[in-house]
Design a protein around this motif. Structure first.
Motif, PDB file in Angstrom:
ATOM      1  N   GLU A  93       0.823  -1.205   0.000  1.00  0.00           N
ATOM      2  CA  GLU A  93       0.000   0.000   0.000  1.00  0.00           C
ATOM      3  C   GLU A  93       0.863   1.264   0.000  1.00  0.00           C
ATOM      4  O   GLU A  93       0.588   2.216  -0.738  1.00  0.00           O
ATOM      5  CB  GLU A  93      -0.918  -0.012   1.215  1.00  0.00           C
ATOM      6  N   GLU A  94       1.917   1.267   0.783  1.00  0.00           N
ATOM      7  CA  GLU A  94       2.821   2.424   0.826  1.00  0.00           C
ATOM      8  C   GLU A  94       3.484   2.651  -0.528  1.00  0.00           C
ATOM      9  O   GLU A  94       3.606   3.772  -0.998  1.00  0.00           O
ATOM     10  CB  GLU A  94       3.887   2.227   1.909  1.00  0.00           C
ATOM     11  N   LYS A  95       3.897   1.546  -1.168  1.00  0.00           N
ATOM     12  CA  LYS A  95       4.555   1.675  -2.471  1.00  0.00           C
ATOM     13  C   LYS A  95       3.570   2.125  -3.551  1.00  0.00           C
ATOM     14  O   LYS A  95       3.929   2.901  -4.433  1.00  0.00           O
ATOM     15  CB  LYS A  95       5.244   0.360  -2.843  1.00  0.00           C
ATOM     16  N   LEU A  96       2.326   1.641  -3.461  1.00  0.00           N
ATOM     17  CA  LEU A  96       1.305   2.088  -4.413  1.00  0.00           C
ATOM     18  C   LEU A  96       0.989   3.565  -4.205  1.00  0.00           C
ATOM     19  O   LEU A  96       0.777   4.309  -5.181  1.00  0.00           O
ATOM     20  CB  LEU A  96       0.033   1.246  -4.280  1.00  0.00           C
ATOM     21  N   ASP A  97       0.959   4.002  -2.949  1.00  0.00           N
ATOM     22  CA  ASP A  97       0.724   5.406  -2.643  1.00  0.00           C
ATOM     23  C   ASP A  97       1.846   6.260  -3.237  1.00  0.00           C
ATOM     24  O   ASP A  97       1.590   7.305  -3.847  1.00  0.00           O
ATOM     25  CB  ASP A  97       0.653   5.591  -1.125  1.00  0.00           C
ATOM     26  N   GLU A  98       3.062   5.780  -3.105  1.00  0.00           N
ATOM     27  CA  GLU A  98       4.234   6.465  -3.676  1.00  0.00           C
ATOM     28  C   GLU A  98       4.093   6.557  -5.203  1.00  0.00           C
ATOM     29  O   GLU A  98       4.323   7.624  -5.798  1.00  0.00           O
ATOM     30  CB  GLU A  98       5.482   5.640  -3.340  1.00  0.00           C
TER      31      GLU A  98
END
Length: 125
Positions: A93-98
């Motif tokens: 999720e953090e990487k997708l947000d990035e």
């Protein structure tokens, strides 16, 4: 148990061992109660120090993935399997947000981003 150590990886060997065992547990290749090879046996198989394998096992015991029984060995304890999956999902999720923020910054549309994700996702199969 198949563990391949990369000598060129910047990651410490104990982390590579730890991650591989975690992956085997989460994927179901290792099940609750399965006995792991002894520290000495795995160290010999991987041609690494017993201290390296012991550190990997200790980290997995501390995280709740293994249970160490004095004089008998280490066994898989899957009580944290779901917690580990949640942790991995949070990382995704953090990487997708990035990626979404970067896409917005350069003016990509949601459709373009979704298309790119589909291509990347399908390539990984």
């Amino acid at each position: 148990m198949s563990i391949i150590i990369s000598q060129t990886s910047p990651r410490p060997i104990y982390e590579q061992i730890e991650d591989r065992i975690r992956t085997l547990i989460v994927s179901g290749d290792l099940n609750d109660g399965d006995e792991l090879p002894s520290i000495r046996t795995l160290a010999q198989d991987l041609r690494v120090s017993v201290i390296t394998v012991k550190r990997a096992y200790d980290e997995l015991v501390a995280a709740g993935f293994l249970t160490s029984v004095q004089g008998k060995g280490c066994y898989v304890s899957v009580k944290n399997k779901e917690l580990f999956r949640e942790q991995r999902m949070r990382i995704v999720e953090e990487k997708l947000d990035e990626a979404a923020n970067e896409a917005k910054r350069i003016g990509m549309t949601l459709d373009e981003l979704q298309s790119m994700l589909m291509i990347v996702f399908e390539e990984e199969k």
